[in-house]
Design a protein around this motif. Structure first.
Motif, PDB file in Angstrom:
ATOM      1  N   ASP A 179      -6.513  -4.624   4.526  1.00 46.76           N
ATOM      2  CA  ASP A 179      -6.359  -6.033   4.888  1.00 46.76           C
ATOM      3  C   ASP A 179      -7.543  -6.866   4.401  1.00 46.76           C
ATOM      4  N   GLY A 188      -4.564  -7.064   1.760  1.00 48.68           N
ATOM      5  CA  GLY A 188      -3.464  -7.440   2.633  1.00 48.68           C
ATOM      6  C   GLY A 188      -3.435  -8.904   3.024  1.00 48.68           C
ATOM      7  N   ARG A 189      -4.564  -9.468   3.404  1.00 43.74           N
ATOM      8  CA  ARG A 189      -4.579 -10.844   3.909  1.00 43.74           C
ATOM      9  C   ARG A 189      -4.333 -11.865   2.806  1.00 43.74           C
ATOM     10  N   SER A 247       2.983  -5.451   7.597  1.00 45.89           N
ATOM     11  CA  SER A 247       2.542  -5.502   6.203  1.00 45.89           C
ATOM     12  C   SER A 247       3.691  -5.748   5.249  1.00 45.89           C
ATOM     13  N   SER A 280       3.694 -12.523   6.549  1.00 44.30           N
ATOM     14  CA  SER A 280       4.901 -11.906   7.076  1.00 44.30           C
ATOM     15  C   SER A 280       5.385 -12.701   8.282  1.00 44.30           C
ATOM     16  N   ASN A 314      -1.906 -11.491   0.691  1.00 47.98           N
ATOM     17  CA  ASN A 314      -0.474 -11.411   0.408  1.00 47.98           C
ATOM     18  C   ASN A 314       0.262 -12.591   1.043  1.00 47.98           C
ATOM     19  N   ASP A 318       7.215  -1.831   3.549  1.00 45.72           N
ATOM     20  CA  ASP A 318       6.147  -0.950   4.015  1.00 45.72           C
ATOM     21  C   ASP A 318       6.790   0.416   4.216  1.00 45.72           C
ATOM     22  N   TYR A 331       0.856  -1.196   0.000  1.00 39.57           N
ATOM     23  CA  TYR A 331       0.000   0.000   0.000  1.00 39.57           C
ATOM     24  C   TYR A 331       0.887   1.239   0.000  1.00 39.57           C
ATOM     25  N   MET A 352      -6.205   0.683   7.107  1.00 40.00           N
ATOM     26  CA  MET A 352      -5.552  -0.617   7.079  1.00 40.00           C
ATOM     27  C   MET A 352      -6.546  -1.758   7.255  1.00 40.00           C
TER      28      MET A 352
END
Length: 608
Positions: free
Chosen positions: A392, A396-397, A408, A402, A399, A423, A367, A388
């Protein structure tokens, strides 16, 4: 030039600027003022002209009693004089007039009546030029309102999303949005390049080949997503085979008496090769999209850049999207709540080109500022939390996971090709602090240390490495806010990182953000490909990219084009010791995006 003309010109210029040049907030606000003023003055002018014309015609056709009296007096005097001069002459003249006057008078009366009728009609007719200009101004304003407020008017509450996210060599994340009830089930099977059996996808009539004896496998049923996540969920398929194409269907068991199942949609993807093995990878890169920009009147706004990328989707393994997937503050900021942000994501996913592209090609995300607010540097201050949450839910979720909780930034591998995605927003210090203190940071201490450890891990285990940054590493951009918002505003940390990456062979930087394209050899010897926008404005004749500055070498630079994206081909199979990396720039301004506008083959180096 009167006030009406000034307001009209200002409205037309502002509306055109927002719709087709730059959807700037201040210009939109100026149009909100210029249009009603222009509309009021135009209507007043048209009504006034119409009334004046009507009054003038009425006065021209109304009899004048004084003129009639004068005419009668003149006639009497003339008649008396004629009698005094001689009766015989008068009688002969009267006799002659008796024979000719009625016909002439009748003809003159008809001609006058026709002229009066025509003048009256012209007077009552609205001015054609003024009316046409009014229609143009109304149409422009209607398009501006549609462009700006479409997310509010069509919030896409019932949107359905089914797309692949991160795909490893043994697993695949599936991103789902589904608002109706009933348990969901994933079914999947292998796809083969050739087979005797053909499967027709009911979503878009795409044909798939699969082995006759390959059965459908089920990942089991699971509960539908809830409103807490805006009806989005991630379901992960496990125990897949490396380098294998799969077809996955999403079924719903309807909560009825007979518990019938319905096919909701299908996606396809190819799993990654086994880690550390030579491989070939073809992936897209870019950033920055705004639905239906440049504006085109349509019931279903589209994303022009995604439509262009569809031409290459059959050969893409993934797309790395590098920020500004939504523009929360362009041209208007709707609010700080999670729903205000989610609504914008739904608008993007509702576009037909988005659904078609992301159903076929896994898309990974970082992002940038416009997912929150322009030039965001306030770390976790509001509205960061709401922004966020929406990111997400939708990006995001899906991806790669991590290794750092609640982070992120992430890294992953595709065969022996390694990626690290930064990030660059959450941990950065304010740019004013960056100017005053050498310890200012964009990555934050924890992320930077994690990145350094990754560099050590992949230095001699990955043939090619890509570092993904939402903002450019090059200092070439100096226009507007780039001196503070890009890596140019954090010179100390930038120099520290480049000092590390200069010792890592075949490491490349990927970035976006600037709505322009530049390929630059950095002082470290690493090459950066900065490409944007996929579908947004580009600054016309404003600012300047400064080439070959601060120890950099500009390989290629391009400003024009509302659609620009890169496709990279990485080959570590042909020569496992020296990889081949080819970057191709695509823009719809050249070859309609069907063929590259520019191609660059980087020199690979021994890496073991």
């Amino acid at each position: 030039m009167n006030a009406g003309r000034i307001a009209s010109v200002l409205h037309i210029v502002c509306a055109s600027f927002v719709l087709w040049i730059v959807p700037a907030q201040l210009v939109f606000f100026a149009d909100l003022v210029a249009f009603p003023v222009s509309l009021f003055l135009s209507l007043r002018d048209i009504i006034t002209r119409y009334q004046l014309a009507t009054d003038n015609n009425a006065s021209l056709t109304r009899p004048d009693s004084d003129d009639q009296a004068d005419a009668a007096a003149d006639a009497t005097t003339a008649e008396t004089t004629a009698l005094a001069d001689g009766a015989s002459h008068v009688l002969r003249q009267r006799a002659q007039n008796t024979d000719t006057t009625p016909t002439a008078t009748s003809t003159d009366d008809e001609s006058v009546l026709q002229r009066e009728t025509s003048a009256d009609a012209r007077g009552r007719r609205l001015p054609a030029g003024k009316t046409m200009l009014l229609i143009v101004k109304l149409a422009l304003f209607a398009m501006v309102i549609d462009f700006v407020y479409r997310p509010l008017v069509t919030p896409a509450h019932d949107l359905f999303v089914f797309r692949p996210g991160y795909v490893s060599h043994t697993s695949a994340k599936l991103h789902i949005r589904y608002t109706d009830g009933g348990n969901l089930e994933l079914r999947y099977r292998e796809l083969l390049p050739r087979s005797s059996l053909l499967y027709e996808n009911t979503d878009d009539d795409t044909s798939y080949d699969f082995a006759v004896n390959t059965p459908w496998e089920s990942a089991g049923e699971f509960a539908p997503p809830t409103n807490e996540t805006d009806f989005t969920a991630i379901s992960t398929l496990l125990n897949l085979q490396p380098s294998t194409r799969y077809l996955v269907e999403l079924h719903c068991r309807q909560p009825t008496l007979h518990a019938q199942t319905a096919l909701l949609g299908s996606v396809e993807f190819k799993t990654a090769p086994v880690p550390h093995t030579p491989s070939r990878l073809r992936f897209g890169s870019g950033s920055c999209i705004k639905p239906n920009f440049p504006y085109q009147p349509s019931w279903t706004p589209d994303i022009h850049g995604f439509r262009s990328m569809l031409d290459h989707s059959d050969s893409l393994d993934l797309i790395m999207f590098m920020g500004d997937f939504v523009y929360a503050d362009v041209p208007l900021y709707f609010g700080p709540e999670a729903e205000d942000y989610r609504r914008l994501y739904r608008q993007v996913y509702a576009a037909q080109s988005s659904r078609r592209l992301m159903r076929k090609v896994p898309m990974l995300h970082v992002y940038d500022d416009h997912e929150i607010k322009n030039n965001w540097h306030d770390q976790d201050q509001p509205p960061m939390g709401s922004a966020m949450t929406a990111f997400d839910d939708y990006n995001g979720r899906a991806n790669p996971p991590s290794s750092v909780p609640d982070a992120s930034y992430y890294n992953f591998t595709y065969g022996n090709i390694a990626f690290y995605a930064w990030d660059t927003r959450r941990y950065r210090t304010h740019w004013e602090t960056a100017e005053r203190h050498e310890g200012a940071t964009m990555l934050g201490l924890k992320q930077k240390q994690h990145f350094i450890e990754w560099l050590h891990d992949v230095n001699h285990t990955a043939a090619v490495k890509f570092v993904v940054s939402s903002v450019p590493v090059t200092t070439g951009w100096s226009n507007f806010d780039s001196s503070q918002d890009t890596w140019r505003g954090y010179p100390t940390e930038r120099a520290e990182i480049l000092n590390l990456t200069q010792h890592v062979p075949n490491l490349f930087y990927l970035s976006g953000d600037r709505h322009e394209m530049a390929a630059v050899e950095l002082p470290s010897g690493n090459i950066e490909f900065s490409t944007s926008p996929i579908s947004q404005f580009t600054f016309p004749l404003v600012g300047k990219f400064k080439k070959d500055r601060d120890g950099e070498h500009t390989i290629h630079y391009r400003r024009p084009g509302h659609v620009k994206y890169g496709i990279l081909d990485v080959d570590t199979e042909t020569d496992p010791d020296i990889p081949r990396i080819t970057y191709s720039l695509y823009t719809t301004d050249v070859h309609q995006g069907k063929r590259p506008a520019w191609v660059y083959e980087a020199k690979g180096a021994p890496w073991r």
